[in-house]
Design an enzyme around this catalytic site. Structure first.
Site, mmCIF file in Angstrom:
data_model
loop_
_atom_site.group_PDB
_atom_site.id
_atom_site.type_symbol
_atom_site.label_atom_id
_atom_site.label_comp_id
_atom_site.label_asym_id
_atom_site.label_seq_id
_atom_site.Cartn_x
_atom_site.Cartn_y
_atom_site.Cartn_z
ATOM 1 N N ASP A 38 50.029 59.036 80.204
ATOM 2 C CA ASP A 38 48.688 59.563 80.490
ATOM 3 C C ASP A 38 47.581 58.849 79.713
ATOM 4 O O ASP A 38 46.495 59.369 79.543
ATOM 5 C CB ASP A 38 48.635 61.076 80.231
ATOM 6 N N HIS A 242 49.008 28.754 78.615
ATOM 7 C CA HIS A 242 48.595 30.166 78.501
ATOM 8 C C HIS A 242 49.491 30.917 77.518
ATOM 9 O O HIS A 242 49.893 32.059 77.771
ATOM 10 C CB HIS A 242 48.585 30.831 79.885
ATOM 11 N N ASP A 259 42.326 29.440 71.825
ATOM 12 C CA ASP A 259 41.467 29.565 73.000
ATOM 13 C C ASP A 259 41.069 31.028 73.060
ATOM 14 O O ASP A 259 41.898 31.893 73.368
ATOM 15 C CB ASP A 259 42.248 29.129 74.247
ATOM 16 N N ASP A 270 34.057 31.361 76.455
ATOM 17 C CA ASP A 270 35.397 30.767 76.579
ATOM 18 C C ASP A 270 35.413 29.490 75.733
ATOM 19 O O ASP A 270 34.888 28.459 76.157
ATOM 20 C CB ASP A 270 35.654 30.466 78.069
ATOM 21 N N HIS A 349 45.748 20.077 83.601
ATOM 22 C CA HIS A 349 44.799 21.059 84.155
ATOM 23 C C HIS A 349 43.463 20.390 84.432
ATOM 24 O O HIS A 349 43.265 19.220 84.122
ATOM 25 C CB HIS A 349 44.643 22.266 83.222
ATOM 26 N N HIS A 353 35.723 25.228 84.746
ATOM 27 C CA HIS A 353 35.594 26.235 85.795
ATOM 28 C C HIS A 353 34.257 26.921 85.620
ATOM 29 O O HIS A 353 33.661 26.858 84.544
ATOM 30 C CB HIS A 353 36.744 27.255 85.701
ATOM 31 N N HIS A 360 37.046 33.064 84.792
ATOM 32 C CA HIS A 360 37.115 32.084 85.877
ATOM 33 C C HIS A 360 36.197 32.644 86.951
ATOM 34 O O HIS A 360 36.625 33.410 87.811
ATOM 35 C CB HIS A 360 38.554 31.898 86.374
ATOM 36 N N GLU A 383 36.524 21.449 79.226
ATOM 37 C CA GLU A 383 37.683 21.695 78.389
ATOM 38 C C GLU A 383 38.836 20.705 78.572
ATOM 39 O O GLU A 383 39.932 21.086 78.965
ATOM 40 C CB GLU A 383 38.196 23.117 78.606
ATOM 41 N N TYR A 387 48.387 17.149 75.808
ATOM 42 C CA TYR A 387 49.534 17.944 75.398
ATOM 43 C C TYR A 387 50.768 17.047 75.484
ATOM 44 O O TYR A 387 51.166 16.647 76.579
ATOM 45 C CB TYR A 387 49.696 19.158 76.322
ATOM 46 N N ARG A 405 43.176 20.969 72.746
ATOM 47 C CA ARG A 405 42.144 21.213 73.766
ATOM 48 C C ARG A 405 40.850 21.510 73.025
ATOM 49 O O ARG A 405 40.873 22.135 71.960
ATOM 50 C CB ARG A 405 42.529 22.385 74.680
ATOM 51 N N GLU A 407 37.080 23.088 74.042
ATOM 52 C CA GLU A 407 36.402 23.737 75.167
ATOM 53 C C GLU A 407 35.066 24.335 74.739
ATOM 54 O O GLU A 407 34.998 25.071 73.748
ATOM 55 C CB GLU A 407 37.297 24.852 75.721
HETATM 56 N N1 GLY Z 1 40.958 30.651 78.621
HETATM 57 C C1 GLY Z 1 41.186 30.317 79.953
HETATM 58 C C2 GLY Z 1 40.603 29.010 80.270
HETATM 59 O O1 GLY Z 1 40.245 28.276 79.376
HETATM 60 O O2 GLY Z 1 40.421 28.689 81.395
HETATM 61 MN MN MN Z 2 38.275 27.868 80.232
HETATM 62 MN MN MN Z 3 39.657 28.845 77.432
#
Ligand code: GLY
Ligand code: MN
Ligand code: MN
Length: 446
Positions: A38, A242, A259, A270, A349, A353, A360, A383, A387, A405, A407
């Site tokens: 609940d 992720h 991240d 982000d 990647h 975005h 996103h 970003e 890797y 990374r 970003e």
């Molecule tokens: N944190 C998700 C991305 O960087 O797209």
């Molecule tokens: Mn991102």
């Molecule tokens: Mn990110």
């Protein structure tokens, strides 16, 4: 600092201007979701409903009927209930829906089956995001069928369904001054959080302890939720895009990739930063880090009106490929390596975005088959990363397990772009200096 009532009204008006004559739009709220037995997850309003109204209760349905004589904006919502409000908090009720949220007309949500078919009847087109919520889809079809059942007594059912998202999400793609201000604040808070984590970091702390530092800084600044699950990956965990287990100890000599972004007044930030656990980059870490940093700068330089969506990505891919060749992780001619996407082994990647109320965010990346051209007010992330899998047998061992990374969030301006997340350092020298300051701060308080 938040969105004014006039801005919400302006958004509704802009949407209604895009709608065909004699039409109706129906926008249902998010639902409360059970986390265990609940207890519920923290309620988070659907971004479209928040965007159009700022009304953040569950069991809300917004209805827009351009040109309706008795008011174009109708809300269905929960009725006020003294007993329930004592347990679960304030409800606006239909009266509040009009007074606080600017509805022309408002009704109890329990009466929607009786009232909404009457509002739909006679309108030729329905704007609705079909397929998002099967239960609500069925309810909408139920209302339509009720009108269809009455055609012999003269009822006119709508003949056309249009995808509301297409119109609404194009509006959301362009951020107003007030929205950019909120996004800059979200960026500032997240930048502060990354600084806090960098200063706290040392060998022996756990990934979740850095996550805790980040979340503390978010919450204490009024951003009580992260915009997405925080990623803290030490060493090779940084190569898992992720990674959210965040349960490993951080080791001397490794990098850590964080991240993390917050949600502030419904707007996301982000940010990713990658830094050495012990505060000093090794030779290989520094070499690849500087390649990623250069790729990010090249990509950011491409974010300006007139350039298209893929130009930052293309620029990043070129710099990353050149760097991989320079350091011997790839061999061959740069153009040919780009052509056959050899970099994908290390960079799998995309470079960014759209960013907004959703991390996103909504908005098309292509229009009529062509990459979208940047225009002022669009907000996006930049970003790039590299890797090197710990299992990669094609490169020298010294590179393996390095994941990097970097970003940032940028808003397109009249003649270029502005970085909303510049509050957190990213050059090797700046990061090492900040972490050294963290070490001496810890030594003094010990
Ligand atoms: N944190 C998700 C991305 O960087 O797209
Ligand atoms: Mn991102
Ligand atoms: Mn990110």
């Amino acid at each position: 600092m938040s969105i004014s009532k006039t801005e919400y009204a302006r958004r509704r008006k802009a949407l209604m201007e895009l709608m065909e004559p004699n039409s109706i739009a129906i926008v249902p709220s998010a639902k409360e979701k059970i986390r265990s037995r609940d207890t519920h997850y923290t309620f988070r309003q659907d971004s479209d409903v928040h965007y159009l109204s700022g009304f953040d209760e569950p069991d809300v349905v917004l209805v827009l009927i351009p040109g309706r004589e008795h008011g174009e904006f109708v809300i269905f919502c929960r009725e006020r209930d003294k007993a329930k409000e004592i347990w679960d908090g304030y409800r606006a009720g239909p009266e509040g829906a009009c007074k606080i949220y600017g509805a022309d007309d408002a009704f109890p949500i329990d009466d929607i089956d009786e009232i909404l078919p009457g509002l739909i009847e006679g309108r030729e087109r329905v704007y609705y995001a079909l397929g998002r919520d099967p239960e609500f889809d069925a309810q909408v079809m139920g209302w339509i069928n009720r009108i269809r059942a009455k055609v012999r007594s003269g009822a006119i059912p709508p003949g056309e369904f249009l995808d509301l998202n297409h119109f609404l999400h194009d509006l959301r793609l362009f951020k107003s001054t007030a929205e950019v201000r909120l996004m800059a604040r979200a960026g500032e808070i997240a930048a502060q959080a990354h600084i806090r984590a960098m200063q706290y970091c040392k060998p022996g702390v756990y990934e979740y302890q850095l996550e805790a530092e980040i979340l503390h800084e978010f919450a204490i600044n009024g951003a009580r939720n992260a915009a997405y699950n925080t990623i803290v990956g030490g060493g090779a965990n940084g190569c898992i895009l992720h990674y959210i287990d965040n349960n490993q100890v951080l080791r001397d000599g490794d990098l850590v990739l964080i991240d993390a972004g917050c949600e502030y007044e419904y707007y996301a930030s982000d940010i990713t930063r990658t830094f050495p656990v012990n505060g000093v980059f090794s030779r290989e870490q520094k070499a690849l880090y500087e390649v990623v940093l250069e790729a990010q700068a090249a990509a950011i330089a491409k974010v300006k009106p007139g350039n298209h969506w893929n130009e930052p990505h293309d620029a990043a891919v070129r710099v990353l490929t050149e760097g991989l060749v320079r350091h011997g992780l790839l061999n061959g001619n740069v153009d040919e390596l780009i052509e056959k996407e050899a970099y994908r082994e290390f960079y799998m990647h995309r470079t960014g975005h759209w960013l907004g109320m959703d991390v996103h965010d909504v908005g098309d990346y292509k229009v009529h088959g062509q990459w979208r051209v940047f225009e002022p007010g669009m907000v996006l992330t930049v970003e790039p990363g590299l890797y090197v899998s710990p299992d990669n047998t094609q490169v020298a061992k010294k590179w393996c397990g390095i994941g990097i990374r970097i970003e940032d969030d940028v808003v397109v301006t009249k003649d270029g772009c502005e970085i909303l997340t510049s509050g957190v350092p990213k050059t090797v020298e700046e990061i090492e200096a900040l972490m050294a300051a963290g070490r001496s701060k810890r030594a003094q308080s010990a």
